[in-house]
Design an enzyme around this catalytic site. Structure first.
Site, PDB file in Angstrom:
ATOM      1  N   SER A 161       0.837  -1.193   0.000  1.00  0.00           N
ATOM      2  CA  SER A 161       0.000   0.000   0.000  1.00  0.00           C
ATOM      3  C   SER A 161       0.872   1.242   0.000  1.00  0.00           C
ATOM      4  O   SER A 161       2.017   1.225   0.489  1.00  0.00           O
ATOM      5  CB  SER A 161      -0.893   0.006   1.248  1.00  0.00           C
ATOM      6  OG  SER A 161      -1.474   1.279   1.462  1.00  0.00           O
ATOM      7  N   TYR A 187      -0.589  -0.080  10.495  1.00  0.00           N
ATOM      8  CA  TYR A 187      -0.892  -0.511   9.131  1.00  0.00           C
ATOM      9  C   TYR A 187       0.248  -0.156   8.186  1.00  0.00           C
ATOM     10  O   TYR A 187       0.706  -0.992   7.394  1.00  0.00           O
ATOM     11  CB  TYR A 187      -2.193   0.142   8.657  1.00  0.00           C
ATOM     12  CG  TYR A 187      -2.575  -0.236   7.241  1.00  0.00           C
ATOM     13  CD1 TYR A 187      -2.932  -1.539   6.924  1.00  0.00           C
ATOM     14  CD2 TYR A 187      -2.572   0.719   6.222  1.00  0.00           C
ATOM     15  CE1 TYR A 187      -3.284  -1.890   5.621  1.00  0.00           C
ATOM     16  CE2 TYR A 187      -2.929   0.382   4.927  1.00  0.00           C
ATOM     17  CZ  TYR A 187      -3.278  -0.930   4.631  1.00  0.00           C
ATOM     18  OH  TYR A 187      -3.610  -1.268   3.335  1.00  0.00           O
TER      19      TYR A 187
END
Length: 318
Positions: A161, A187
């Site tokens: 990501s 994350y």
């Protein structure tokens, strides 16, 4: 990124679909595992690879959901199966790898969790996002190494990501045992670790195994399930009425799966390893004022080797 390395480009634009990325490619006889392939871009990855003739196993915590997804692809030229795999449970990962038989051509590390609001840990004491997004996939790749090597020219595809950009891996406190836990920091760190997994796997290049990571872009899927409406508004993803705000960078599921399918099956990336792709191109180095790109900390070979050793120690003790 190695300054001597030529940046790889493809003819596919940022919003090309997964089907377009492998148009004309015959995957008959190729065996593929897609983690988290029961929904979202994982399911689309499965659909397109099976449509090209591949034998695809959907590996997920909910094999019943995977079986329902597999049933929708019953008419595909390839075969789609479902299997149980909980990436947060290393015993489940070990059992899955132990049960696999024969060569494996492609491992798509697609499953993930995002922005878990409160710190959770696994039985091994690993923060849940790092455990699910990175450690489980690392353990799976290591467990399936013999099958990947047996394929002769296998590929590992790791879904990362753009959240990695601001978050180097914290080797001093990776599990948030001392620093305050923050859902997005956790994350982002897990997604940096995913790219480092692809870089660290260069040690397998002589065995014919390549590994690359990717940013699928902005797609609305089940990955956002931990985000409340306030967080979605803050991100600019929805308006005051809870409706998605159209943005030029938003992608459909078919477009979001394109980079995964490209790296899994396209002849354009044959032999390419240890790189990071976004919008169906190898990413440029991140720079101030430029959107996207890949951070130097995520391509650092020393950090990749250090993380590989760290995770290997965890597996040895499990």
């Amino acid at each position: 990124m190695n300054s001597e390395q030529t940046r790889l480009t493809t003819p596919f634009h940022s919003h090309a679909t997964a089907a377009e990325a492998v148009e004309g490619v015959d995957l008959s006889g190729r065996r593929v595992i897609v983690t988290g392939g029961a929904s979202g871009i994982g399911a689309e990855t499965v659909r397109v690879l099976a449509a090209a003739g591949a034998e695809v196993t959907i590996a997920t915590r909910d094999p019943a959901a995977a079986a329902r997804t597999a049933a929708t692809f019953a008419d595909a030229p390839g075969i789609v199966r479902a299997a149980a795999l909980d990436l947060a449970d290393l015993s489940s990962v070990a059992a899955f790898a132990r049960d696999w038989r024969g060569p494996l051509d492609v491992l798509v590390a697609n499953a993930g969790v995002m922005a878990i609001p409160v710190r959770e840990v696994t039985a091994q004491g690993w923060e849940m996002q790092l455990a699910t997004n990175y450690l489980g996939h690392f353990a799976l790749a290591v467990g399936l190494y013999g099958s990947l090597r047996a394929a002769g020219r296998a590929r590992i595809v790791v879904v990362s990501s753009g959240a990695h950009l601001g978050t180097p891996f914290d080797f001093d406190d990776p599990q948030f045992e001392r620093r305050p836990y923050h859902p997005w920091t956790a994350y982002g760190q897990s997604k940096t670790a995913d790219i480092l997994l692809a870089v660290g796997a260069r040690r397998w290049a002589a065995d014919g195994i390549t590994a690359n990571a990717l940013n699928p872009g902005w797609i609305m899927t089940n990955l956002q399930r931990h985000l409340d409406e306030a967080a979605m508004r803050e991100m600019g993803a929805i308006d005051e009425d809870g409706e998605i705000i159209p943005q030029p960078y938003l992608k459909t599921v078919a477009q979001g799966a394109a980079a995964s399918v490209l790296l899994a099956a396209s002849p354009l990336v044959e032999g390419v390893t240890g790189r990071y792709f976004e919008d169906n191109q190898e990413a440029r180095p991140a720079a101030p004022g430029i959107a996207g790109g890949v951070a130097a900390h995520a391509l650092d070979p020393d950090a990749a080797d250090r993380l590989w050793d760290y995770a290997s120690t965890v597996l040895a003790a499990a």
